[in-house]
Design a protein around this motif. Structure first.
Motif, PDB file in Angstrom:
ATOM      1  N   GLU A  93       5.958 -27.188  47.768  1.00 41.33           N
ATOM      2  CA  GLU A  93       7.089 -26.278  47.981  1.00 41.33           C
ATOM      3  C   GLU A  93       8.416 -27.034  47.862  1.00 41.33           C
ATOM      4  N   ILE A  94       8.459 -28.271  48.353  1.00 39.66           N
ATOM      5  CA  ILE A  94       9.677 -29.080  48.224  1.00 39.66           C
ATOM      6  C   ILE A  94       9.991 -29.328  46.747  1.00 39.66           C
ATOM      7  N   PHE A  95       8.951 -29.618  45.942  1.00 42.07           N
ATOM      8  CA  PHE A  95       9.161 -29.775  44.495  1.00 42.07           C
ATOM      9  C   PHE A  95       9.842 -28.547  43.924  1.00 42.07           C
ATOM     10  N   TRP A  96       9.318 -27.381  44.256  1.00 44.72           N
ATOM     11  CA  TRP A  96       9.836 -26.127  43.714  1.00 44.72           C
ATOM     12  C   TRP A  96      11.250 -25.854  44.205  1.00 44.72           C
ATOM     13  N   ASN A  97      11.509 -26.113  45.478  1.00 44.76           N
ATOM     14  CA  ASN A  97      12.802 -25.793  46.087  1.00 44.76           C
ATOM     15  C   ASN A  97      13.896 -26.815  45.801  1.00 44.76           C
ATOM     16  N   SER A  98      13.568 -27.943  45.190  1.00 41.50           N
ATOM     17  CA  SER A  98      14.553 -28.999  44.944  1.00 41.50           C
ATOM     18  C   SER A  98      15.012 -29.089  43.494  1.00 41.50           C
ATOM     19  N   ILE A  99      14.568 -28.189  42.649  1.00 41.74           N
ATOM     20  CA  ILE A  99      14.910 -28.247  41.222  1.00 41.74           C
ATOM     21  C   ILE A  99      16.428 -28.239  41.062  1.00 41.74           C
ATOM     22  N   PRO A 100      16.979 -29.284  40.432  1.00 43.98           N
ATOM     23  CA  PRO A 100      18.447 -29.404  40.361  1.00 43.98           C
ATOM     24  C   PRO A 100      19.095 -28.696  39.168  1.00 43.98           C
ATOM     25  N   PHE A 101      18.298 -28.148  38.271  1.00 43.88           N
ATOM     26  CA  PHE A 101      18.841 -27.561  37.049  1.00 43.88           C
ATOM     27  C   PHE A 101      18.645 -26.054  37.038  1.00 43.88           C
ATOM     28  N   GLU A 102      19.572 -25.360  36.377  1.00 46.51           N
ATOM     29  CA  GLU A 102      19.450 -23.913  36.195  1.00 46.51           C
ATOM     30  C   GLU A 102      18.419 -23.629  35.111  1.00 46.51           C
ATOM     31  N   LYS A 103      17.590 -22.617  35.340  1.00 48.21           N
ATOM     32  CA  LYS A 103      16.643 -22.215  34.299  1.00 48.21           C
ATOM     33  C   LYS A 103      17.419 -21.715  33.078  1.00 48.21           C
ATOM     34  N   ASN A 104      16.900 -22.067  31.893  1.00 49.64           N
ATOM     35  CA  ASN A 104      17.543 -21.701  30.637  1.00 49.64           C
ATOM     36  C   ASN A 104      16.429 -21.563  29.605  1.00 49.64           C
ATOM     37  N   ASP A 105      16.423 -20.473  28.859  1.00 44.18           N
ATOM     38  CA  ASP A 105      15.349 -20.222  27.894  1.00 44.18           C
ATOM     39  C   ASP A 105      15.272 -21.267  26.788  1.00 44.18           C
ATOM     40  N   ASP A 106      16.333 -22.038  26.590  1.00 43.57           N
ATOM     41  CA  ASP A 106      16.348 -23.050  25.530  1.00 43.57           C
ATOM     42  C   ASP A 106      15.926 -24.432  26.018  1.00 43.57           C
ATOM     43  N   LEU A 107      15.641 -24.545  27.315  1.00 44.56           N
ATOM     44  CA  LEU A 107      15.371 -25.871  27.903  1.00 44.56           C
ATOM     45  C   LEU A 107      14.061 -25.873  28.680  1.00 44.56           C
ATOM     46  N   HIS A 108      13.398 -27.026  28.677  1.00 42.57           N
ATOM     47  CA  HIS A 108      12.250 -27.268  29.558  1.00 42.57           C
ATOM     48  C   HIS A 108      12.759 -28.089  30.736  1.00 42.57           C
ATOM     49  N   ILE A 109      12.215 -27.811  31.906  1.00 39.02           N
ATOM     50  CA  ILE A 109      12.489 -28.635  33.077  1.00 39.02           C
ATOM     51  C   ILE A 109      11.150 -29.123  33.601  1.00 39.02           C
ATOM     52  N   TYR A 110      11.054 -30.429  33.803  1.00 33.80           N
ATOM     53  CA  TYR A 110       9.830 -31.045  34.293  1.00 33.80           C
ATOM     54  C   TYR A 110      10.073 -31.695  35.643  1.00 33.80           C
ATOM     55  N   GLY A 111       9.071 -31.596  36.494  1.00 29.83           N
ATOM     56  CA  GLY A 111       9.054 -32.324  37.754  1.00 29.83           C
ATOM     57  C   GLY A 111       7.974 -33.385  37.662  1.00 29.83           C
ATOM     58  N   PHE A 112       8.221 -34.533  38.255  1.00 31.69           N
ATOM     59  CA  PHE A 112       7.303 -35.665  38.163  1.00 31.69           C
ATOM     60  C   PHE A 112       6.658 -35.938  39.516  1.00 31.69           C
ATOM     61  N   VAL A 113       5.338 -35.933  39.528  1.00 29.15           N
ATOM     62  CA  VAL A 113       4.542 -36.199  40.723  1.00 29.15           C
ATOM     63  C   VAL A 113       4.003 -37.607  40.565  1.00 29.15           C
ATOM     64  N   GLY A 114       4.223 -38.457  41.577  1.00 32.62           N
ATOM     65  CA  GLY A 114       3.725 -39.814  41.417  1.00 32.62           C
ATOM     66  C   GLY A 114       3.796 -40.650  42.667  1.00 32.62           C
ATOM     67  N   ASN A 115       3.615 -41.935  42.446  1.00 29.97           N
ATOM     68  CA  ASN A 115       3.638 -42.903  43.527  1.00 29.97           C
ATOM     69  C   ASN A 115       5.059 -43.053  44.080  1.00 29.97           C
ATOM     70  N   PRO A 116       5.180 -43.410  45.357  1.00 36.69           N
ATOM     71  CA  PRO A 116       6.512 -43.642  45.924  1.00 36.69           C
ATOM     72  C   PRO A 116       7.271 -44.700  45.114  1.00 36.69           C
ATOM     73  N   GLY A 117       8.523 -44.409  44.828  1.00 36.26           N
ATOM     74  CA  GLY A 117       9.361 -45.346  44.082  1.00 36.26           C
ATOM     75  C   GLY A 117       9.364 -45.134  42.582  1.00 36.26           C
ATOM     76  N   VAL A 118       8.428 -44.348  42.053  1.00 39.60           N
ATOM     77  CA  VAL A 118       8.364 -44.157  40.604  1.00 39.60           C
ATOM     78  C   VAL A 118       9.610 -43.430  40.086  1.00 39.60           C
ATOM     79  N   GLU A 119      10.267 -42.654  40.949  1.00 40.24           N
ATOM     80  CA  GLU A 119      11.458 -41.929  40.515  1.00 40.24           C
ATOM     81  C   GLU A 119      12.559 -42.895  40.066  1.00 40.24           C
TER      82      GLU A 119
END
Length: 175
Positions: free
Chosen positions: A81-107
């Motif tokens: 839910e935090i992943f979903w609620n933290s998306i920093p970009f506005e949805k746009n039909d011309d763009l993909h937005i990806y969230g990355f799930v991983g090990n701590p620090g990978v960001e």
């Protein structure tokens, strides 16, 4: 507790598996209420075990059953839910937005790679709540300079990514 296992490298580059078979492996490993979301390796399930224990149990079960080196990342329903609620970009039909799930620090590793990469118009990245998000014009995901970094074998056990629409579908399945 409800969890989602995000599997890396499923149904790409010759690692093919049916989600029904993956769900069966999870059930045989003791998981409850098992179901899949899409064919990209998103398994929703319940367990009373801790995420780090589940990661070890499920990677071993997947590796043994499918004869490959499994990498997966376990997130609770609350974390998803935090992943979903933290998306920093506005949805746009011309763009993909990806969230990355991983090990701590990978960001931080991903942000460093993004900052070093050449970018297309409207390509952006941001870290929110220690989560890495990437926006890229549709059709440029695999061709972008940063997109090529994501396929590096040296990072295969560090993260996996999902289109944000997948997070929405996962949360609907969890509820």
């Amino acid at each position: 507790m409800k969890y989602c296992a995000f599997l890396r490298g499923v149904n790409v580059k010759g690692t093919n598996m049916k989600m029904a078979d993956v769900c069966q492996v999870f059930k045989e490993a003791g998981m409850l209420d098992v179901g899949s979301v899409l064919a990209s390796g998103n398994i929703v399930f319940s367990s009373d075990k801790k995420a780090e224990d589940l990661k070890e149990i499920l990677e071993k079960a997947m590796s043994n059953h499918f004869s490959y080196e499994a990498f997966l990342f376990i997130k609770s329903q609350e974390e998803t839910e935090i992943f979903w609620n933290s998306i920093p970009f506005e949805k746009n039909d011309d763009l993909h937005i990806y969230g990355f799930v991983g090990n701590p620090g990978v960001e931080s590793v991903l942000m460093g790679a993004f900052e070093a990469a050449s970018k297309t118009e409207n390509e952006k990245a941001d870290i929110v709540n220690d989560l890495f998000y990437w926006q890229v014009p549709k059709g440029n995901t695999l061709d972008s300079s940063f997109g090529k970094v994501l396929g590096k074998k040296s990072l295969k056990d560090q993260f996996t990514s999902r289109n944000i629409n997948t997070f929405e579908k996962i949360l609907k399945k969890m509820n």
